[in-house]
Design an enzyme around this catalytic site. Structure first.
Site, PDB file in Angstrom:
ATOM      1  N   HIS A  62      13.097   2.126  17.135  1.00  0.00           N
ATOM      2  CA  HIS A  62      12.019   1.395  17.810  1.00  0.00           C
ATOM      3  C   HIS A  62      11.267   0.471  16.849  1.00  0.00           C
ATOM      4  CE1 HIS A  62      12.555   4.761  20.818  1.00  0.00           C
ATOM      5  NE2 HIS A  62      12.857   3.659  21.465  1.00  0.00           N
ATOM      6  N   ASP A  86      11.890   5.144  27.873  1.00  0.00           N
ATOM      7  CA  ASP A  86      11.315   6.236  27.073  1.00  0.00           C
ATOM      8  C   ASP A  86       9.969   5.824  26.471  1.00  0.00           C
ATOM      9  OD1 ASP A  86      13.773   4.835  25.413  1.00  0.00           O
ATOM     10  OD2 ASP A  86      11.912   4.959  24.283  1.00  0.00           O
ATOM     11  N   GLU A 106      12.408  -1.134  33.980  1.00  0.00           N
ATOM     12  CA  GLU A 106      13.241   0.065  33.811  1.00  0.00           C
ATOM     13  C   GLU A 106      13.818   0.418  35.180  1.00  0.00           C
ATOM     14  OE1 GLU A 106      14.452   2.585  31.531  1.00  0.00           O
ATOM     15  OE2 GLU A 106      15.312   3.033  33.497  1.00  0.00           O
ATOM     16  N   ASP A 137      16.260  -3.449  38.549  1.00  0.00           N
ATOM     17  CA  ASP A 137      17.371  -3.875  37.692  1.00  0.00           C
ATOM     18  C   ASP A 137      16.952  -5.104  36.886  1.00  0.00           C
ATOM     19  OD1 ASP A 137      20.909  -4.491  38.375  1.00  0.00           O
ATOM     20  OD2 ASP A 137      19.683  -4.893  36.613  1.00  0.00           O
ATOM     21  N   GLY A 138      17.034  -5.001  35.578  1.00  0.00           N
ATOM     22  CA  GLY A 138      16.632  -6.110  34.702  1.00  0.00           C
ATOM     23  C   GLY A 138      17.432  -7.367  34.956  1.00  0.00           C
ATOM     24  N   ASP A 155      16.432  -3.108  25.593  1.00  0.00           N
ATOM     25  CA  ASP A 155      16.597  -1.747  25.059  1.00  0.00           C
ATOM     26  C   ASP A 155      17.308  -0.917  26.123  1.00  0.00           C
ATOM     27  OD1 ASP A 155      14.233   0.933  24.191  1.00  0.00           O
ATOM     28  OD2 ASP A 155      16.413   0.693  23.853  1.00  0.00           O
ATOM     29  N   ASP A 158      24.240   1.479  26.873  1.00  0.00           N
ATOM     30  CA  ASP A 158      25.377   0.659  26.448  1.00  0.00           C
ATOM     31  C   ASP A 158      26.027  -0.024  27.652  1.00  0.00           C
ATOM     32  OD1 ASP A 158      26.225   3.091  23.868  1.00  0.00           O
ATOM     33  OD2 ASP A 158      24.814   1.407  23.912  1.00  0.00           O
ATOM     34  N   PRO A 162      24.722   1.457  34.597  1.00  0.00           N
ATOM     35  CA  PRO A 162      23.673   0.506  35.013  1.00  0.00           C
ATOM     36  C   PRO A 162      23.416  -0.587  33.971  1.00  0.00           C
ATOM     37  CG  PRO A 162      22.732   2.689  34.598  1.00  0.00           C
ATOM     38  CD  PRO A 162      24.209   2.825  34.510  1.00  0.00           C
TER      39      PRO A 162
HETATM   40  N1  SAM Z   1      17.823   3.562  22.574  1.00  0.00           N
HETATM   41  C1  SAM Z   1      18.809   3.719  23.635  1.00  0.00           C
HETATM   42  C2  SAM Z   1      20.121   3.108  23.245  1.00  0.00           C
HETATM   43  O1  SAM Z   1      20.177   2.391  22.245  1.00  0.00           O
HETATM   44  O2  SAM Z   1      21.104   3.379  23.965  1.00  0.00           O
HETATM   45  C3  SAM Z   1      18.276   3.159  24.922  1.00  0.00           C
HETATM   46  C4  SAM Z   1      17.240   4.046  25.489  1.00  0.00           C
HETATM   47  S1  SAM Z   1      16.496   3.606  26.991  1.00  0.00           S
HETATM   48  C5  SAM Z   1      16.189   5.183  27.598  1.00  0.00           C
HETATM   49  C6  SAM Z   1      17.791   2.949  27.996  1.00  0.00           C
HETATM   50  C7  SAM Z   1      17.261   2.667  29.380  1.00  0.00           C
HETATM   51  O3  SAM Z   1      17.899   1.527  29.957  1.00  0.00           O
HETATM   52  C8  SAM Z   1      17.491   3.808  30.390  1.00  0.00           C
HETATM   53  O4  SAM Z   1      16.259   4.396  30.730  1.00  0.00           O
HETATM   54  C9  SAM Z   1      18.176   3.143  31.572  1.00  0.00           C
HETATM   55  O5  SAM Z   1      17.734   3.652  32.818  1.00  0.00           O
HETATM   56  C10 SAM Z   1      17.774   1.690  31.373  1.00  0.00           C
HETATM   57  N2  SAM Z   1      18.651   0.724  32.050  1.00  0.00           N
HETATM   58  C11 SAM Z   1      20.001   0.712  32.081  1.00  0.00           C
HETATM   59  N3  SAM Z   1      20.444  -0.329  32.803  1.00  0.00           N
HETATM   60  C12 SAM Z   1      19.340  -1.017  33.235  1.00  0.00           C
HETATM   61  C13 SAM Z   1      19.144  -2.190  34.008  1.00  0.00           C
HETATM   62  N4  SAM Z   1      20.196  -2.876  34.504  1.00  0.00           N
HETATM   63  N5  SAM Z   1      17.878  -2.609  34.245  1.00  0.00           N
HETATM   64  C14 SAM Z   1      16.811  -1.914  33.741  1.00  0.00           C
HETATM   65  N6  SAM Z   1      16.928  -0.773  33.002  1.00  0.00           N
HETATM   66  C15 SAM Z   1      18.190  -0.343  32.756  1.00  0.00           C
END
Ligand code: SAM
Length: 281
Positions: A62, A86, A106, A137-138, A155, A158, A162
């Protein structure tokens, strides 16, 4: 009976952490969310079984996601964080008094709720008055934004599930459009060491290069991520992260960190040859 969490990094490599307690496990509309208590790394969050963060080493990830762009562009006021449910990136951003607006997009509200309940250290700034959380959805959210943000931090998980859409040319092009003329995009590029991840890194970097004039990679060592090595993407319309770093100005802010410092800032863009070779197409 011993309890272990194991993540498969490749077909032939696994990473395990001994677990003291399984604190939380729920299936959301998007993914399986687990939070466990471990002896070595404190509490940790996994999504669909993949390691997201641990209490012990999340500061590295972070701090490097946030302080690199914040030390490069001195007048960042409006920030968008995509993913990051998170709260760790938001926590680091809230340490800058000149930031006026943080939009967190998120997709999964259950991740935020679980982290607020079990990972207070990361989620502690989500109630800051500058933070506005959008549960969507971002990929869709970014389409309606134009010339608004000084910094976008991706953030996400992978590029599978989603998170997949957040690694496309369409998404990066919309990030460019949503940024002001001095805007910066930072994203997590995953691990360059194992081939599956290296290929997705290569593709994502190519796509970003097609949208931004200045694109670089930087790395940090994160013990609980695959191969312990993690790469971030830095894309910018104007500022160069090394030439435009004003060390004195950042240090005058008096922000105390455990990993980031302005020497690391200059050094982390120096890449080992095996990563440089990934970028030469
Ligand atoms: N540090 C972690 C990593 O490097 O993999 C990422 C942590 S953070 C918890 C990842 C977040 O991205 C998740 O809470 C997931 O729900 C969110 N996420 C995944 N796809 C997304 C999307 N299309 N739009 C918004 N949020 C999304």
């Amino acid at each position: 009976m011993e309890l272990w969490y194991t993540e498969e990094h490749t077909k032939n490599v696994r990473f395990s952490i001994k677990v003291d307690q399984h604190l939380y496990s729920m299936q959301s509309e998007f993914q399986r969310i687990d939070i466990m208590e471990s002896y070595e790394f404190g509490r940790f969050l996994t999504l669909d079984g993949s390691m997201m963060l641990t209490e012990k080493d999340e500061f590295i990830y972070h701090e490097m996601m946030v302080h690199i762009p914040m030390a490069t562009h001195p007048r960042i006021q409006k920030v968008l964080v995509i993913g990051g449910g998170d709260g760790g990136a938001v926590r680091e951003l809230c340490r800058y008094p000149h930031i006026t607006e943080i939009d967190l997009v998120e997709i999964d509200e259950m991740v935020v709720e679980a982290c607020k309940q079990y990972l207070q250290k990361t989620a502690c700034a989500l109630d800051d008055s500058r933070v506005h959380i959008y549960y969507e959805d971002g990929l869709k959210f970014i389409r309606r934004m134009k010339n608004h943000y000084d910094l976008i931090i991706v953030d996400s998980t992978d590029p599978f599930g989603p998170g997949e859409g957040l690694f496309t040319r369409e998404f990066y092009g919309n990030c460019y459009k949503a940024l002001t003329e001095q805007g910066i995009l930072v994203n997590q590029h995953a691990s360059p060491y194992y081939s599956t991840y290296a290929q997705s890194l290569q593709k994502a970097h190519e796509r970003i290069k097609g949208c931004f004039p200045i694109t670089k990679l930087y790395s940090a060592q994160i013990p609980t991520y695959p191969a312990g090595n993690w790469v971030f993407g830095f894309a910018s319309k104007l500022f160069d992260p090394i030439k435009d770093l004003d060390t004195g100005a950042w240090e005058d802010l008096g922000i105390e960190t455990q990993y980031y410092n302005t020497d690391i800032h200059k050094g982390c863009f120096a890449l080992p040859n095996y990563i440089k070779q990934l970028l030469v197409k």
